[in-house]
Design an enzyme around this catalytic site. Structure first.
Site, PDB file in Angstrom:
ATOM      1  N   ASN A 156     -19.543  85.166   7.838  1.00  0.00           N
ATOM      2  CA  ASN A 156     -18.710  85.213   6.642  1.00  0.00           C
ATOM      3  C   ASN A 156     -17.602  86.232   6.889  1.00  0.00           C
ATOM      4  O   ASN A 156     -17.884  87.421   7.035  1.00  0.00           O
ATOM      5  CB  ASN A 156     -19.528  85.620   5.416  1.00  0.00           C
ATOM      6  CG  ASN A 156     -20.622  84.615   5.085  1.00  0.00           C
ATOM      7  OD1 ASN A 156     -20.663  83.518   5.620  1.00  0.00           O
ATOM      8  ND2 ASN A 156     -21.513  85.001   4.186  1.00  0.00           N
ATOM      9  N   TYR A 186     -10.122  90.971   2.106  1.00  0.00           N
ATOM     10  CA  TYR A 186     -10.800  92.229   1.800  1.00  0.00           C
ATOM     11  C   TYR A 186     -10.403  93.344   2.774  1.00  0.00           C
ATOM     12  O   TYR A 186     -10.346  94.506   2.404  1.00  0.00           O
ATOM     13  CB  TYR A 186     -12.315  92.049   1.832  1.00  0.00           C
ATOM     14  CG  TYR A 186     -12.851  91.203   0.710  1.00  0.00           C
ATOM     15  CD1 TYR A 186     -12.701  91.596  -0.617  1.00  0.00           C
ATOM     16  CD2 TYR A 186     -13.500  90.008   0.959  1.00  0.00           C
ATOM     17  CE1 TYR A 186     -13.192  90.821  -1.658  1.00  0.00           C
ATOM     18  CE2 TYR A 186     -13.999  89.230  -0.077  1.00  0.00           C
ATOM     19  CZ  TYR A 186     -13.841  89.632  -1.382  1.00  0.00           C
ATOM     20  OH  TYR A 186     -14.315  88.865  -2.403  1.00  0.00           O
ATOM     21  N   TRP A 208     -14.431  79.199   1.685  1.00  0.00           N
ATOM     22  CA  TRP A 208     -15.039  79.715   0.462  1.00  0.00           C
ATOM     23  C   TRP A 208     -13.939  79.733  -0.601  1.00  0.00           C
ATOM     24  O   TRP A 208     -13.058  80.567  -0.555  1.00  0.00           O
ATOM     25  CB  TRP A 208     -15.603  81.119   0.684  1.00  0.00           C
ATOM     26  CG  TRP A 208     -16.405  81.580  -0.504  1.00  0.00           C
ATOM     27  CD1 TRP A 208     -15.969  82.345  -1.554  1.00  0.00           C
ATOM     28  CD2 TRP A 208     -17.765  81.257  -0.776  1.00  0.00           C
ATOM     29  NE1 TRP A 208     -16.974  82.521  -2.467  1.00  0.00           N
ATOM     30  CE2 TRP A 208     -18.090  81.859  -2.014  1.00  0.00           C
ATOM     31  CE3 TRP A 208     -18.736  80.504  -0.116  1.00  0.00           C
ATOM     32  CZ2 TRP A 208     -19.353  81.738  -2.589  1.00  0.00           C
ATOM     33  CZ3 TRP A 208     -19.979  80.395  -0.682  1.00  0.00           C
ATOM     34  CH2 TRP A 208     -20.289  81.005  -1.902  1.00  0.00           C
ATOM     35  N   ASN A 210     -28.330  84.270   3.354  1.00  0.00           N
ATOM     36  CA  ASN A 210     -26.904  84.568   3.284  1.00  0.00           C
ATOM     37  C   ASN A 210     -26.683  86.033   2.911  1.00  0.00           C
ATOM     38  O   ASN A 210     -27.167  86.499   1.868  1.00  0.00           O
ATOM     39  CB  ASN A 210     -26.236  83.688   2.230  1.00  0.00           C
ATOM     40  CG  ASN A 210     -24.767  84.015   2.047  1.00  0.00           C
ATOM     41  OD1 ASN A 210     -23.927  83.590   2.842  1.00  0.00           O
ATOM     42  ND2 ASN A 210     -24.427  84.774   1.014  1.00  0.00           N
ATOM     43  N   GLU A 211     -25.985  86.759   3.764  1.00  0.00           N
ATOM     44  CA  GLU A 211     -25.527  88.111   3.461  1.00  0.00           C
ATOM     45  C   GLU A 211     -26.614  88.998   2.864  1.00  0.00           C
ATOM     46  O   GLU A 211     -26.470  89.531   1.766  1.00  0.00           O
ATOM     47  CB  GLU A 211     -24.328  88.077   2.515  1.00  0.00           C
ATOM     48  CG  GLU A 211     -23.062  87.544   3.141  1.00  0.00           C
ATOM     49  CD  GLU A 211     -21.841  87.762   2.239  1.00  0.00           C
ATOM     50  OE1 GLU A 211     -21.928  88.540   1.271  1.00  0.00           O
ATOM     51  OE2 GLU A 211     -20.805  87.149   2.517  1.00  0.00           O
TER      52      GLU A 211
END
Length: 684
Positions: free
Chosen positions: A473, A479, A558, A421-422
Site C-alpha cells: 500500500n 501522504y 484506492w 491489511n496494514e
C-alpha cells in the site's frame, strides 16, 4: 423444464394450467426456500421485551437494513445492539430439516425462536446457518435477532479506515432440505467444492468434493452424481460415487472426471462459465434427495515473480480498483443487487480487469458478477489495522477464514486469498496469527496463493514473510514523498525479494469534484482542500510507473468509489474517504476515472478534463484531453484549433478564453465531448 413450461403456457394462454405447471416444477426441487426479507420490526438498543407487541420505538423495516444508514459518515456513528423480530411459518410436518440462513449480519448475531436461544454467530461478513428443525412449532413462530456492531475484543475486525455498519444488512431465508442432504452446516458454504487440478487446451481434470449429511437415526446408502454442463446446458462430463452415510454423520465424497477440449475462462475477453450440479439420491434410484448447482469456470492462474500473472499460461495484466460494499448515506451497507449491478456497469466502463474486495467478504452476488464479467478478484480476511492476542480472537479469525474460503471456493474470479491489511503493530501476536492463517487457508485450498497487503513496515520484515505473494500500500505524492518515488520503491522491493510475486494493493489520492484548482498545488492530505485536478495528476504519474513494471501481478487504485469512514474530516465532506474515482452517490465520475478509462478501456473515448472548473479568472488556460484514440481535434467558440496527436493518452492545447461564456469542444473521429467555461476576472 421451466422454460418449456413457460412456452407451453404462452402458447395455450391457460392461466390455471400455467399456475399448476409452475407449482409442479417448484415441487420437484429437492430444496424449498422462503425469503424472509419483509415483515420485520426493528428497535435500536437493547429492548426490554422483544416478544411484546410493537410499541414505542419499534419500526417496520425490510431487509437489507442497517441501523447506521443515516449516521455512517457522522464522527461517532452508533455502535451497539439492535433488535429485529418477525413471525415465520413452519413448513408442513415431516418436511425434513429446516435451516435459518443469514447472508450477513454485523458484527455479532444472536438468534431466538419462540424464546429459545438458537445460536450465536461472531463475524460480520459471511453467510451462516442454524438448524431450527427441533425448535419450530406448527404454524406461526416468533423469530428474534439481536445484532451488535460494537467493538468486541475477540471478534475481527478490531479497527480499520472504514465505518463498520451494523444490522441485518443482507438477506435472510428459511431453507428446507431432506434429512439426507448436502451439508448445510459446512461453515456457510455450499457443501460442494469444484476444482480443476490439471488443465491444458486439450483436456481438463475435474474434481468434486461433496459433503453428504445424514440426519436420520439409521445409516443410508446413497449415490452422489456430479455433472458439468456447458453454457448451452449439455452435459459434458459426469462422475458418480455410491457411499454409505452413517446415522447422524457427514461423509466427504470425492469424484473425478475428464473434460475434453475445455472452453477456458479467459478473464474479461471470454468469461466462459459451465454449470456444476451435484445430486444425492437413494441407492437404487428415485428422485434426488438434494441438489446443489454452481456456475464454475475452467482456468489456471499462476503468479510469476518476473512475468506477473499468468492466466491459462499467458501473461495477463490485472489492473483495477479496491471496492467497499457500501453506498451513500441513507443506504450504507444495505445495498440491493441492483445497486451492485449498477456499480459493475461503471467498473466495466472503466475497463477494470481486477477488483480487490476491501477488507472483508462481500456478498455472493458480487462474486457471481465478477465470474460472469471475467473480473479477477482478490478477497480477504477482515484482519485490518489491529489484531487481538487472545486465543478467542485467533479462533474467530480461523472461523472467518474458513467461511471465506468455503463460501467462495467455486468462483473462478477469485484468484488470491488475502490474509490481512496494514496490521500496524509488528510483534509476535501478528506474526503468529498470520502464520496460522497461512496454514489454515492452504489446508482449505492449496490451489490459490495467499497475499498480505503490507504497509508501514519493511517488505522483508517478519509480518510480510508468511504469504505466497506480497503487495504494498503506497501513497507517494499524497501522504509523503513525491510522484516520482513510486518506480524506485517498486524496483527496490523487486530487488529485495526477487523470488516473491509482488503487487500494488493500494495507491491513490483524495479528490473532490466540488473543489477545483487548475493548475493545482499539492494539498495537505488531512486538510479540507482536495482539488479534483491534483488527484488526476497523481494518477497520471502513478499509472505510468506501474505500467512500466510488467512483473507486478496486479495493481489496485484506492478506491473505485468514495466510501464512509467516520473518523475522517477532510476534503469537501466529513466522514468520507474521497479517494474514489467515482463519488459516493455514484453521480460523478471524476477526472481520474477517465484517465484510467483512456488507458484501460477498449471502447473509444474522449474526455475534456477540469470540466467542473467552470469559472475561470485567467484568460490563458491549458485544455487537457484524455483519449485512447490516435488524435483529437479542438474547437473553442466554434474556431477550429486543429488536430493534435494523443501522446500517452493525453492531448494538450494552450488556449486564450474570451470574456464571458466559452464553449470548448474536443472531437476524436465520431466522438465529441464539450465543456463550458466562463472567464470572469478576479473580483467579479
Amino acid at each position: 423444464m421451466r422454460a418449456f413450461a413457460i412456452r407451453i403456457c404462452r402458447l395455450l394462454a391457460l392461466t390455471l394450467a400455467c399456475t399448476w405447471m409452475a407449482a409442479a416444477h417448484a415441487a420437484a426441487s429437492p430444496r424449498a426456500t422462503v425469503a424472509l426479507d419483509d415483515g420485520w420490526e426493528f428497535i435500536k438498543g437493547d429492548a426490554p421485551d422483544v416478544v411484546a407487541p410493537a410499541q414505542g420505538g419499534w419500526a417496520k423495516v425490510t431487509l437489507p437494513h442497517t441501523f447506521n444508514a443515516e449516521d455512517g459518515t457522522a464522527p461517532h456513528p452508533y455502535r451497539g445492539p439492535g433488535w429485529y423480530r418477525r413471525t415465520i411459518v413452519a413448513p408442513a410436518a415431516g418436511a425434513g430439516r429446516v435451516y435459518l440462513e443469514f447472508d450477513g449480519a454485523a458484527l455479532t448475531t444472536d438468534v431466538w425462536l419462540n424464546g429459545t436461544h438458537i445460536g450465536r454467530h461472531e463475524g460480520g461478513f459471511a453467510r451462516f446457518r442454524f438448524d431450527v428443525t427441533a425448535h419450530l412449532k406448527p404454524g406461526a413462530n416468533a423469530l428474534s435477532v439481536r445484532v451488535d456492531n460494537a467493538r468486541q475484543p475477540d471478534v475481527a475486525p478490531l479497527g480499520g479506515d472504514y465505518t463498520l455498519y451494523g444490522g441485518l444488512y443482507r438477506s435472510v431465508r428459511l431453507v428446507t432440505t431432506s434429512d439426507v442432504h448436502i451439508d448445510m452446516l459446512d461453515a456457510g458454504g455450499p457443501g460442494v467444492y469444484f476444482s480443476t487440478p490439471d488443465v491444458t487446451d486439450k483436456q481438463a481434470h475435474l474434481h468434486w468434493r461433496a459433503r453428504v449429511a445424514n440426519e436420520r437415526g439409521r445409516a443410508e446408502r446413497v449415490v452422489v452424481t456430479a455433472r458439468l454442463r456447458d453454457a448451452a446446458g449439455a452435459v459434458v462430463a459426469t462422475a458418480r460415487q455410491a457411499v454409505a452415510v452413517p446415522a447422524r454423520g457427514v461423509v466427504p465424497v470425492e469424484m473425478d472426471a475428464v473434460l475434453a477440449a475445455p472452453h477456458l475462462w479467459q478473464g474479461v475477453d471470454d468469461p466462459y462459465l459451465y454449470t456444476s450440479d451435484v445430486t444425492v439420491a437413494r441407492a437404487g434410484g428415485g428422485a434426488p434427495l438434494d441438489r446443489v448447482d454452481d456456475e464454475v469456470g475452467v482456468r489456471t492462474v499462476r503468479l510469476d515473480p518476473e512475468r506477473g500473472l499468468l492466466l491459462n499460461g499467458r501473461p495477463y495484466r490485472v489492473h483495477g480498483v479496491n471496492v467497499h460494499l457500501t453506498w451513500a448515506p441513507g443506504k450504507g451497507t444495505a445495498v440491493a443487487d441492483t445497486d451492485i449491478d449498477a456499480d459493475y456497469r461503471i467498473l466495466e466502463d472503466l475497463g477494470v480487469t481486477g477488483l480487490r474486495f476491501a477488507h472483508y467478504q462481500h456478498n455472493a452476488h458480487s462474486y457471481a458478477l465478477a465470474d460472469r464479467k471475467g473480473i479477477l478478484v482478490w478477497t480477504e480476511l477482515p484482519l485490518t489495522s489491529e489484531v487481538g492476542a487472545s486465543a478467542a480472537f485467533a479462533a474467530n479469525a480461523a472461523q472467518q477464514a474458513r467461511e471465506l474460503v468455503r463460501q467462495n471456493f467455486n468462483h473462478p474470479s477469485v484468484f488470491v486469498w488475502g490474509l490481512g491489511n496494514e496490521i500496524y503493530k509488528v510483534d509476535d501476536v501478528s506474526v503468529r496469527l498470520l502464520d496460522a492463517m497461512q496454514k489454515l487457508v492452504h489446508d482449505e485450498d492449496a490451489s490459490r496463493p495467499t497475499v498480505y497487503a503490507n504497509c508501514c513496515a519493511p517488505l522483508d520484515g517478519p509480518q510480510a514473510m508468511h504469504t505466497d505473494a506480497i503487495a504494498s500500500n503506497v501513497y507517494f505524492g499524497w501522504y509523503d514523498k513525491a510522484f516520482a518515488d513510486l518506480a524506485p520503491f517498486l524496483a527496490s522491493n523487486h530487488a529485495l525479494r526477487p523470488h516473491t510475486p509482488e503487487a500494488l494493493s493500494e495507491y491513490g489520492a483524495g479528490g473532490s469534484s466540488r473543489q477545483q484548482e487548475d493548475p493545482p498545488r499539492r494539498p495537505v492530505a488531512n486538510s479540507r482542500w482536495h482539488p479534483e485536478q491534483y488527484q488526476a495528476l497523481y494518477h497520471e504519474a502513478a499509472w505510468r510507473q506501474i505500467e512500466a513494471a510488467p512483473w507486478l501481478w496486479a495493481s489496485f487504485v484506492w478506491t473505485g468509489f468514495d466510501f464512509a469512514s467516520s473518523g475522517r474530516n477532510e476534503g469537501a465532506a466529513t466522514g468520507i474517504n474521497d479517494k474514489g474515482l467515482v463519488s459516493m452517490d455514484r453521480q460523478v465520475r471524476k477526472d481520474a476515472y477517465y484517465w484510467y478509462q483512456a488507458n484501460w478501456s477498449k471502447k473509444p473515448m474522449v474526455y475534456i478534463t477540469s470540466r467542473r472548473a467552470v469559472r475561470r479568472t485567467a484568460a490563458d488556460v491549458e485544455v487537457k484531453v484524455y483519449s485512447n484514440q490516435p488524435a483529437v481535434r479542438l474547437r473553442v467558440n466554434g474556431v477550429d484549433l486543429g488536430e493534435k496527436p494523443v501522446d500517452g493518452r493525453i492531448a494538450r492545447w494552450q488556449v486564450r478564453l474570451g470574456p464571458g461564456a466559452n464553449r470548448i469542444e474536443a472531437q476524436a473521429g465520431a466522438l465529441v465531448d464539450d465543456v463550458a467555461w466562463t472567464l470572469a476576472p478576479a473580483g467579479q
